[in-house]
Design a protein around this motif. Structure first.
Motif, mmCIF file in Angstrom:
data_model
loop_
_atom_site.group_PDB
_atom_site.id
_atom_site.type_symbol
_atom_site.label_atom_id
_atom_site.label_comp_id
_atom_site.label_asym_id
_atom_site.label_seq_id
_atom_site.Cartn_x
_atom_site.Cartn_y
_atom_site.Cartn_z
ATOM 1 N N MET A 188 0.828 -1.220 0.000
ATOM 2 C CA MET A 188 0.000 0.000 0.000
ATOM 3 C C MET A 188 0.856 1.260 0.000
ATOM 4 N N SER A 189 2.114 1.136 0.423
ATOM 5 C CA SER A 189 2.964 2.326 0.487
ATOM 6 C C SER A 189 3.366 2.808 -0.904
ATOM 7 N N ALA A 190 2.862 2.147 -1.934
ATOM 8 C CA ALA A 190 3.012 2.675 -3.291
ATOM 9 C C ALA A 190 2.176 3.942 -3.456
ATOM 10 N N VAL B 35 1.790 6.477 3.078
ATOM 11 C CA VAL B 35 1.183 5.586 4.062
ATOM 12 C C VAL B 35 1.942 5.794 5.368
ATOM 13 N N HIS B 36 1.235 5.761 6.482
ATOM 14 C CA HIS B 36 1.900 5.834 7.780
ATOM 15 C C HIS B 36 2.518 4.461 8.037
ATOM 16 N N ILE B 37 3.616 4.254 7.357
ATOM 17 C CA ILE B 37 4.183 2.905 7.305
ATOM 18 C C ILE B 37 4.809 2.507 8.642
ATOM 19 N N LYS C 294 -5.414 5.261 17.121
ATOM 20 C CA LYS C 294 -4.361 5.867 16.288
ATOM 21 C C LYS C 294 -4.692 5.542 14.828
ATOM 22 N N GLY C 295 -5.680 6.267 14.335
ATOM 23 C CA GLY C 295 -6.259 5.938 13.025
ATOM 24 C C GLY C 295 -5.316 6.097 11.861
ATOM 25 N N GLN C 296 -4.195 6.804 12.069
ATOM 26 C CA GLN C 296 -3.244 6.970 10.957
ATOM 27 C C GLN C 296 -2.635 5.634 10.538
ATOM 28 N N ALA C 297 -2.733 4.632 11.430
ATOM 29 C CA ALA C 297 -2.229 3.296 11.074
ATOM 30 C C ALA C 297 -3.300 2.485 10.347
#
Lengths: 329, 276
Positions: free
Chosen positions: B25-27, B32-34, B71-74
């Motif tokens: 998904m980090s594409a 993305v909050h990797i 921690k919704g960013q994850a």
């Protein structure tokens, strides 16, 4: 206070009692009585408070349905939203200056955005706790809350309307803000008029001037101003907008169709609340000029009783008459 | 135990799968909050493979568990779990953060398995407390698990909820703190010191269970520990930001990133090599 609230058991009994004592009963007590009656009928109704003294009536009788979360309004709103996975409706009780302004993000995301059956009930609204000073005035709440999708915003004009509004919002499936004052105010109704959520009450038929008011004092101001204008031979209508959202556009358009001026009256800032809602309708649909009576856009470090502060802000029948006559030219 | 998964998957497999999917998904050009997604991969894996009862609410019973990713960013890690457990189609992960996607940079309520929209920090613990209390009051056997970031503990609403949860004896509430030590501006303890974190939670009346947040045995033991009547539980999970991708581990830049094809292949290779 305890017995007054607990003695009447059913919704019908509370309605009768509030009607019979409408000139002395405080709106917040009419609400508390009705909430208890509703909770007796619905074991899944929850009553949450932020240190609001429900311990000596509601909590004594229905402890399972009551949670006091202390002086912590953000947590109050979040817990209320979370509770809706099992309970509904959930009433979240707090003082309006803190419930709305301090917990606004929780209301925006957890309640309004999620469209959950949380009923936020704020007492001490407007200038009701004038003597406590500006930290305890709630003059931005209508503007803030009416911007949020899904929210219904109700401002009853007296104890009778409060009792009926409480039943109506408990039945409503969505989120609601019920705005209550602090002291008893004069009753507005001469007969047991039914209350319909979202439908404005016509208290005086349309005339050359239309007064549109929300809340106890503003409606009393409007009623007096309309009488004084009539005594001078100027006909004036009076709409009680007890539901600020959803806004009864048709009622305003109908009542102002033949009016030459509209005057709005609210115990809230003159920007953002009822006056702005009326101006939005008039600007979109066309209509007579609007004058807004409310608290000016300044921060007062001013202390005094509610009546004193209302007078200071120009929320008076004299000013309403003057504004109306000036607008008529 | 997981009841709605179409096929049983072990926590070990699930953790690896979450990490692979997050890296894929980090594409996303939106980033993305990797780092914070990879730091909770093992926690989510044990929760979803072994602990949670019907976390997506697909069954008929009100007796179930709720997982709130405060921690919704994850969100990427959560979407990976939902795909791996068959709640959402795996192909949908490719739509992450795209127009009209259900998979936003923070989780939205309408997605199956997401009971509350999160991402504005400091909301999850009050929501979880509400779930736990209402379950008790309405006779449902509900448990609430809330995953909090450590930086998120700088929001005061968490401590309002912590105080209330202990006061009201919400022993069906478990907070899990992802103590990865980083936030946007750098190290959490440089920005706003949190220690002594164990004492803080204990002082609020919680049972505190410190664990290595990448050690499945420790996570399992903490999450399955018998309830201590009347006390909520907090699992303080010491984690490594971007755990599993050595090049990114413990770095500020892993907070939110877009990885190009080369970087993604390297990360996937590192992941397999590290055996995370």
């Amino acid at each position: 206070m305890s017995t007054e609230i607990t003695a009447r058991r059913t919704v019908a009994e509370v309605l009768d009692h509030v009607w019979d004592n409408r000139s002395t009963i405080e709106s917040r007590n009419a609400y508390a009585m009705m909430l208890l009656a509703l909770a007796r009928e619905n074991p899944n109704l929850m009553c949450l408070t932020a240190d609001m003294n429900f311990e000596d009536h509601f909590a004594l009788e229905l402890p399972r349905q009551h949670v006091d979360l202390g002086i912590a309004e953000q947590n109050l709103i979040g817990v209320a939203a979370g509770m809706t996975v099992s309970a509904r409706p959930v009433f979240a009780n707090a003082m309006s200056p803190f419930a709305i302004a301090r917990a606004f993000e929780q209301i925006k995301i957890d309640v309004a955005g999620a469209n959950l059956p949380v009923k936020i009930v704020g007492t001490h609204a407007g200038l009701a706790s004038g003597h406590y000073g500006p930290t305890h005035h709630s003059l931005e709440d209508l503007g803030a809350i009416r911007m949020l999708p899904h929210m219904t915003v109700v401002v009853p004009a007296d104890a009778w309307e409060t009792a009926q509004a409480t039943v109506a919002i408990a039945e409503d499936a969505g989120p609601v803000y019920l705005r209550l004052g602090r002291q008893a105010t004069a009753p507005l109704y001469q007969e047991r008029a039914p209350f319909v959520l979202g439908r404005a009450s016509v208290l005086r038929d349309p005339g050359r001037v239309l007064f549109v008011a929300t809340g106890p004092h503003p409606n009393l101001v409007a009623a007096r101003a309309a009488r004084e204008l009539a005594a001078r031979g100027v006909s004036a209508g009076h709409l009680n907008m007890h539901t600020v959202k959803p806004f009864d556009r048709e009622a305003v358009l109908h009542a102002s169709a033949n009016a030459e001026a509209v005057v709005t009256i609210e115990d809230h800032r003159a920007i953002g609340g009822l006056g702005s809602a009326v101006c939005e309708v008039m600007a979109e649909a066309g209509g007579p000029p609007v004058r807004r009576i409310g608290v000016p856009d300044v921060h007062y470090d001013l202390v005094g009783g509610e009546e004193f502060l209302l007078h200071h802000a120009g929320i008076t029948a004299e000013n309403a008459v003057a504004q109306a006559l000036d607008a008529l030219g | 135990m997981l009841t709605q998964s179409p096929a049983r998957i072990t926590a070990r497999q699930l953790a690896l799968d979450i990490r692979r999917k997050v890296i894929e998904m980090s594409a996303s050009p939106n980033g993305v909050h990797i780092g914070g997604s990879l730091s909770i991969a093992d926690l989510l894996a044990v929760l979803y493979a072994e602990v949670l009862r019907d976390p997506a609410g697909q069954g008929p019973s009100q007796d179930r568990d709720h997982l709130i990713l405060s921690k919704g960013q994850a969100s990427a890690a959560l979407y990976a779990v939902l795909a791996a457990t068959g709640v959402i189609p795996e192909a949908e992960l490719a739509t992450y953060a795209e127009e009209h996607s259900r998979l936003g940079g923070h989780p939205m309520k309408r997605l199956p398995g997401v009971d509350f929209s999160t991402g504005a920090l400091g909301h999850g613990l009050p929501l979880g407390l509400g779930v736990a209390l209402a379950g008790r009051r309405c006779g449902h056997d509900k448990r609430a698990f809330v995953i909090l970031g450590d930086g998120e503990l700088q929001e005061g609403s968490n401590w309002e909820a912590a105080m209330a949860a202990a006061h009201h004896g919400a022993d069906n509430l478990t907070a899990i703190v992802d103590r990865n030590g980083w936030q946007i501006s750098g190290r959490t303890d440089d920005c706003m010191s949190l220690e002594p974190l164990t004492d803080k939670w204990a002082g609020f009346g919680w049972r505190v269970l410190p664990v290595d947040g990448h050690d499945h045995d420790q996570i399992r033991a903490a999450l399955n520990a018998p309830v201590e009547p009347g006390r909520p539980t907090v699992v303080l999970a010491r984690t490594i930001k971007a755990r599993g991708v050595p090049g990114l581990e413990n770095t500020k830049r892993s907070h939110s990133a877009t990885l190009d094809a080369d970087a993604r292949s390297r990360a996937l290779a590192e992941l397999e090599g590290a055996g995370a």
